[in-house]
Design an enzyme around this catalytic site. Structure first.
Site, PDB file in Angstrom:
ATOM      1  N   CYS A 111      -5.486  -4.506   5.894  1.00 34.73           N
ATOM      2  CA  CYS A 111      -4.793  -3.253   6.155  1.00 34.73           C
ATOM      3  C   CYS A 111      -5.774  -2.109   5.936  1.00 34.73           C
ATOM      4  O   CYS A 111      -6.519  -2.118   4.960  1.00 34.73           O
ATOM      5  CB  CYS A 111      -3.609  -3.132   5.195  1.00 34.73           C
ATOM      6  SG  CYS A 111      -2.693  -1.602   5.386  1.00 34.73           S
TER       7      CYS A 111
ATOM      8  N   GLY B 259      -3.843  -1.939  14.081  1.00 35.79           N
ATOM      9  CA  GLY B 259      -2.535  -1.293  13.992  1.00 35.79           C
ATOM     10  C   GLY B 259      -2.553  -0.175  12.964  1.00 35.79           C
ATOM     11  O   GLY B 259      -3.280  -0.258  11.972  1.00 35.79           O
TER      12      GLY B 259
HETATM   13 ZN    ZN Z   1      -1.358  -1.858   7.212  1.00 36.77          ZN
END
Ligand code: ZN
Length: 180
Positions: A99, A46
């Site tokens: 992330c 993502g």
């Molecule tokens: Zn992220």
């Protein structure tokens, strides 16, 4: 399409609140194309526009990519413009999140297991999607980016500071390498 540079923590831009897309245009589609290519190259599942320095409420995702590391999974890109969560379940789900803007750091984060999200798709058509498990986690993680929130914000102050310190050190070392 072009691969864009992913910003990493600490970076003030990552803390900005992203603005709504008022008009779906070719420029927004080009941004999404670039973001998807950047996501696949990273690789990740993502990416929010703010992670490539664009403060617009745009997300691309492909959760198939993380599933089987040995095989080249079938591409299943998803595009979210102006996403809004309209419902969250009371049931919680814990996932070890990472992330692309917090490289090499992972932590278990608890979030609602299911959510419903209203958004525009790649062509600017309104959609509503009910997500469960990893998909729901990923959507919530990416929507947080649009508010300037990173997953490390859910950790204790001490743990968060340790991660930021480590990332700052890594950044400094990388910069020195380029200078030399
Ligand atoms: Zn992220």
């Amino acid at each position: 399409m072009a691969i864009r540079k992913i910003l990493t923590e600490p970076n003030k831009i990552l803390r900005e609140k992203s603005l709504r897309v008022e008009n779906m245009s070719k420029d927004i589609q080009k941004l999404m194309d670039d973001m998807l290519e950047t996501l696949y190259a990273a690789p990740g599942i993502g990416l929010a526009a703010i992670q490539v320095g664009v403060a617009k409420r745009v997300i691309v995702m492909d959760i198939n990519r993380g599933r089987d590391k040995d095989k080249e999974p079938k591409k299943n890109p998803m595009y979210f413009v102006n996403p809004e969560i309209t419902w969250k379940s009371e049931d919680q789900f814990t996932y070890e999140e990472g992330c692309l803007s917090v490289p090499n750091q992972f932590a278990e984060i608890e979030r609602p297991k299911q959510c419903q999200v209203k958004h525009l798709d790649y062509n600017g058509n309104p959609q509503e999607l009910k997500a469960d498990g990893l998909l729901a986690t990923c959507i919530q993680h990416e929507i947080d980016h649009l508010e300037g929130i990173l997953f490390i914000d859910y950790l204790s102050k001490l743990k968060k500071e340790m991660i930021i310190k480590k990332l700052s050190k890594q950044k400094k070392e990388n910069m020195e390498r380029i200078v030399v």
